[in-house]
Each structure stands twice: as structure tokens, then as C-alpha cells.
Write a protein that holds these residues in place. Structure first.
Motif, PDB file in Angstrom:
ATOM      1  N   THR A  16      82.850  -0.931  46.021  1.00 36.12           N
ATOM      2  CA  THR A  16      82.277  -0.522  47.294  1.00 36.12           C
ATOM      3  C   THR A  16      81.587   0.822  47.195  1.00 36.12           C
ATOM      4  N   ASP A  17      80.679   1.069  48.181  1.00 33.96           N
ATOM      5  CA  ASP A  17      80.017   2.348  48.309  1.00 33.96           C
ATOM      6  C   ASP A  17      80.164   2.820  49.726  1.00 33.96           C
ATOM      7  N   ARG A  18      79.896   4.034  49.869  1.00 32.60           N
ATOM      8  CA  ARG A  18      79.900   4.492  51.231  1.00 32.60           C
ATOM      9  C   ARG A  18      78.958   5.631  51.460  1.00 32.60           C
ATOM     10  N   VAL A  19      78.589   5.622  52.353  1.00 29.31           N
ATOM     11  CA  VAL A  19      77.795   6.680  52.856  1.00 29.31           C
ATOM     12  C   VAL A  19      77.744   6.412  54.322  1.00 29.31           C
TER      13      VAL A  19
ATOM     14  N   VAL B 173      75.982   5.722  64.918  1.00 29.12           N
ATOM     15  CA  VAL B 173      77.437   5.895  65.036  1.00 29.12           C
ATOM     16  C   VAL B 173      77.941   6.736  63.869  1.00 29.12           C
ATOM     17  N   THR B 174      78.775   7.711  64.163  1.00 23.67           N
ATOM     18  CA  THR B 174      79.477   8.446  63.115  1.00 23.67           C
ATOM     19  C   THR B 174      80.967   8.367  63.397  1.00 23.67           C
ATOM     20  N   ARG B 175      81.736   8.548  62.365  1.00 24.81           N
ATOM     21  CA  ARG B 175      83.199   8.553  62.491  1.00 24.81           C
ATOM     22  C   ARG B 175      83.723   9.977  62.341  1.00 24.81           C
ATOM     23  N   TRP B 176      84.922  10.189  62.892  1.00 20.61           N
ATOM     24  CA  TRP B 176      85.657  11.422  62.639  1.00 20.61           C
ATOM     25  C   TRP B 176      87.139  11.100  62.691  1.00 20.61           C
TER      26      TRP B 176
ATOM     27  N   GLY C 155      87.696   3.894  52.529  1.00 18.99           N
ATOM     28  CA  GLY C 155      87.708   4.405  53.888  1.00 18.99           C
ATOM     29  C   GLY C 155      88.965   4.075  54.667  1.00 18.99           C
ATOM     30  N   ARG C 156      89.894   3.373  54.050  1.00 13.29           N
ATOM     31  CA  ARG C 156      91.120   3.005  54.759  1.00 13.29           C
ATOM     32  C   ARG C 156      92.163   4.115  54.627  1.00 13.29           C
ATOM     33  N   VAL C 157      93.044   4.204  55.607  1.00 18.20           N
ATOM     34  CA  VAL C 157      94.004   5.310  55.672  1.00 18.20           C
ATOM     35  C   VAL C 157      95.428   4.780  55.748  1.00 18.20           C
TER      36      VAL C 157
ATOM     37  N   SER D 259      77.402  -4.665  54.821  1.00 23.86           N
ATOM     38  CA  SER D 259      76.648  -3.490  55.273  1.00 23.86           C
ATOM     39  C   SER D 259      77.396  -2.717  56.347  1.00 23.86           C
ATOM     40  N   PHE D 260      78.243  -3.405  57.117  1.00 21.01           N
ATOM     41  CA  PHE D 260      78.999  -2.738  58.173  1.00 21.01           C
ATOM     42  C   PHE D 260      80.311  -2.146  57.661  1.00 21.01           C
ATOM     43  N   MET D 261      80.619  -2.358  56.397  1.00 23.57           N
ATOM     44  CA  MET D 261      81.789  -1.697  55.817  1.00 23.57           C
ATOM     45  C   MET D 261      81.528  -0.229  55.525  1.00 23.57           C
ATOM     46  N   PHE D 262      80.265   0.161  55.381  1.00 24.94           N
ATOM     47  CA  PHE D 262      79.949   1.557  55.091  1.00 24.94           C
ATOM     48  C   PHE D 262      80.192   2.401  56.335  1.00 24.94           C
ATOM     49  N   LEU D 263      81.040   3.400  56.209  1.00 25.13           N
ATOM     50  CA  LEU D 263      81.361   4.303  57.307  1.00 25.13           C
ATOM     51  C   LEU D 263      80.964   5.718  56.923  1.00 25.13           C
ATOM     52  N   TYR D 264      80.376   6.427  57.871  1.00 23.04           N
ATOM     53  CA  TYR D 264      79.998   7.827  57.644  1.00 23.04           C
ATOM     54  C   TYR D 264      80.856   8.738  58.513  1.00 23.04           C
TER      55      TYR D 264
END
Length: 434
Positions: free
Chosen positions: A17-20, A193-196, A308-310, A410-415
């Protein structure tokens, strides 16, 4: 009846996987009511676990977000039977556009993108499950659509999710999902959309100022991911094929890292001991000095499965969510791109290549905008209507299921980071390219 397909079919190549990350004009702040809610603010019929006993973020409680920025808070809760639930609260700069969930909602295990893997739920079934779940979010969808009507293309939605529920908010369907004459109306393709997440550290702050991630590419690539190096060939690029050498470089304050790229195998588990990037555990990475990140406000892209999982770190005596995004943001990275599941190698690589083009062609546009457009292109190619899982003879429709996968990937990428953070990479001079 099981909805899984044999491993050799539709996910045989999904092993990595990649992320950005918004316009060059206004610089929105994210600070609206930025202190986490007290437990007593949860509706009386719900019981929320006690707040984490760590140093709170220091924020002006009267500061509100500027035009176009809204925030959706997601908090854990439990009902009287002890079942896991969540509570939503939405804020925006306009006091008339606030939101609070009213109905009880259980944790939706069946829509998590971690299920998109060998032996997991069939891709079209996950899409249908998310559509079905979205129809229960009518109040949330109404709030988002009112924000879209108010702010148009200026809308920036920050999702502050303090749960480990793996809810794919970017895949929230904003309509019934039955419109066959247009691409799916999903949140992450229509809205930036951004995450925090809460950063648990003394003095750690939320990203109230956007980062201008400028400098060289510093990358680590394991054997299977070395093809990713080609995406950055036009830039000044410090390549490493041993994780220890890469981390040694990040410890040097003088390293001019605009992008720290990690391409390797990722492992998720139920405790921080089980979280791993390549040969290093989460605890080993946490112990490393990463002065280069804070010096340059570096963007970190982690191209690794489930990065990206916690986990809720009760195993080590704290009610705090820990993961790789939180770790690198705590190390003062300017932003972090991670993955909520397993992404096929070629899709992950295509995202890295697209990000590199973005850094050359549109360095003034935020990374979050790039990611929205990346998702939108995949959404436009989603088969409509969704294919069935089997034909009339009961045989899996493998090819049709494979056509759904790029959309989910494509929706697995989280920023994670400020919605206006940008990426500017130093290009090699003429004759320097290998």
C-alpha cells in the motif's frame, strides 16, 4: 453463506500500500473548539470511555475556522449493553451549520476497507454495504450537503476520528447510490477531506498552519518496492535499501527532506508490538530521532499495508490510539499519507507517480486536493450498476469484481495534516538524472 472469494482470484496481486493534500489564497485554520469533548458531553443514553489522561492540546477555545473549513469529530461510545458505538459532532465557521448525531449507531465492522483482501468480502458487496450504511447517515449527509451548498469548491472537511473503528468516511455516499447516469456521489471524490487524530505528547499541537513541504526526496524501498524509485527520478533523491540507513538520515537535522517515502511491507495487529513497517516495530520507530521531519515540515508517505490503521493502546496502560500516522505527526512531520488496507502494487505505484507529477505541475495546490482528484478519477471508472458477485450458475464473476477494486483501493489512501499543506520537491539539474 460466505461472501469470500478464493485467495487466488481477485486479490492475488494486492500485497502493498501507499499513502498520501487546498487553494493558494486563504490559509484556513482548523482550531474550532479544538479541545476534545468531555465525557459528559456525550448524549446521556451513551457512556463514553474516560478521556485519555495525557497533556491536552493548547488551543484558543474561542478561535474558529476560517471560511470553508469544517470539522467532523468522531468519538468512541458504548451503549448500556456495552456495545461499541460512535458519536458525531460537526463544526463550521458558520454557527448555523453545526451538527450533532442524535441516533444510536453501532460500530460498522462490515464496511471497513481492511476487508478488501484475499479471502475477504467481495468488492461489490463492500460497496453495497457502504451504500446501505450511508443511507442511515441522513443527518450527517444533510449537514455535508448544506456545507457544499454554502461553500462550494472552497469546502475543506477535517475528520478528527478518535476511534479505531476503521470507518471509511471518504466513501460516504451522499446520494442513494442508485444514479446510473453519473459517477458515484461519494464524499472523498467530491470534497477535499483531510484526517486528524489526537497527538499524545507534551507540547504537541494540531496543524493550525499549513506546511510547505519543500526539499529533496528521502526514501526507503524494500526489495519488492524498488520500482517506486522511478516515480522520483526527476528529483534530488536520496535512496536507501536498508531501513536503518534511511532512519539514520532522518535523524540528521541538516537533511533537506521535503518528502520522506517509505515503501515496504506493513503489518497490523491488536497491540503496538505487532505494528510493523518492514523490519521495524512501532516501538522501535518511536524510539528513533527524526530531526529532519520537524526541521523541514516533511510530508511522510508510507506505502505499506495497513499503515493507516490504529490500535487502542490498553496493552501498555493507556487509553490512547497509536499508529504510524500519529507517530510521524508527533515527530513533527508536516503531513502523513497512509493506507487503511491492502492496495495492489500497481495502484500504489500509480499514486506515487501521480503525486510526483503534482509536485512538478501544481506545487502551489495542496496535497489534499490532489488526493481528492485521484479518488475522483477512480470513481468515474466504477462499473455502474455494480456487478453481481455470481452469475446465474453460481460461479464467481471474477473479472467484474476486479473492475471494482481500483475504486476501493484509491479510497484507502488517507491524508493526515492541514488541508492547505503543499509539496515542492527539488528537481535535478540538467545532466544530473541517472
Amino acid at each position: 453463506m460466505s461472501t469470500s472469494l478464493p485467495p487466488e482470484h481477485w486479490l492475488a496481486d494486492a500485497a502493498r500500500t501507499d499513502r498520501v493534500a487546498a487553494p493558494a489564497g486563504r490559509q484556513p485554520a482548523i482550531a474550532a473548539q479544538a479541545r476534545r469533548r468531555d465525557p459528559e458531553q456525550v448524549p446521556a443514553e451513551l457512556t463514553e470511555p474516560p478521556a485519555v489522561a495525557l497533556v491536552p492540546v493548547e488551543v484558543d477555545p474561542d478561535e474558529r475556522p476560517t471560511y470553508g473549513v469544517a470539522r467532523l469529530d468522531v468519538q468512541r461510545a458504548r451503549d448500556e449493553d456495552g456495545d461499541e458505538m460512535f458519536v458525531l459532532t460537526g463544526y463550521s465557521g458558520d454557527s448555523g451549520l453545526q451538527f450533532r448525531s442524535g441516533s444510536r449507531q453501532l460500530r460498522p465492522h462490515g464496511i471497513a476497507l481492511k476487508n478488501v483482501r484475499d479471502g475477504g468480502t467481495r468488492p461489490s458487496e463492500i460497496c453495497r454495504a457502504i451504500q446501505r450504511w450511508s443511507r442511515n447517515q441522513d443527518r450527517l449527509i444533510d449537514w455535508i450537503n448544506r456545507l457544499r451548498a454554502e461553500y462550494g469548491a472552497d469546502l475543506r472537511l477535517v475528520i478528527w476520528d478518535d476511534t479505531d473503528y476503521d470507518i471509511p468516511w471518504e466513501l460516504l455516499w451522499l446520494d442513494s447510490g442508485q444514479s446510473w447516469d453519473r459517477p458515484p456521489q461519494v464524499l472523498g471524490a467530491l470534497v477535499t477531506v483531510t484526517r486528524w487524530t489526537t497527538i499524545h505528547d507534551v507540547g504537541a499541537r494540531t496543524p493550525y498552519a499549513p506546511a510547505d513541504c519543500t526539499g529533496e526526496v528521502v526514501g526507503y524501498y524494500d526489495t519488492e518496492m524498488r520500482g517506486d524509485t522511478a516515480a522520483f527520478r526527476r528529483f534530488v533523491h536520496r535512496q536507501h535499501f536498508r531501513m536503518g540507513d534511511f532512519l539514520t538520515e532522518l535523524a540528521r537535522k541538516e537533511v533537506r527532506a521535503g518528502l520522506a517515502y517509505i515503501g515496504c511491507h506493513g503489518v497490523h495487529g491488536s497491540t503496538v508490538h505487532e505494528l510493523r513497517l518492514g523490519p521495524y516495530t512501532w516501538l522501535e520507530l518511536e524510539a528513533r530521532e527524526m530531526a529532519a521531519l520537524s526541521e523541514r515540515r516533511t510530508l511522510v508517505v508510507i506505502n505499506a499495508c495497513d499503515s493507516g490503521r490504529v490500535v487502542l493502546n490498553k496493552h501498555l496502560g493507556e487509553k490512547a490510539l497509536r499508529g504510524f500516522a500519529e507517530l510521524f505527526l508527533r515527530k513533527r512531520a508536516g503531513g502523513c499519507i497512509v493506507s487503511s488496507g491492502e492496495i495492489a502494487t500497481e495502484v500504489a505505484r500509480s499514486m506515487a507517480e501521480a503525486l510526483a507529477r503534482h509536485a512538478v505541475e501544481q506545487p502551489h495546490r495542496p496535497v489534499a486536493d490532489f488526493l481528492r482528484e485521484f479518488r475522483a478519477r477512480a470513481a468515474a471508472l466504477l462499473p455502474n450498476p455494480l456487478p453481481d458477485t455470481q452469475d446465474d450458475d453460481g460461479k464467481p464473476v471474477v473479472h467484474a469484481q476486479q473492475q471494482v477494486l481500483p475504486f476501493l483501493y484509491s479510497f484507502m489512501f488517507l491524508y493526515y495534516g492541514h488541508p492547505c499543506t503543499t509539496l515542492r520537491l527539488l528537481q535535478q539539474t540538467m545532466g544530473d538524472e541517472a
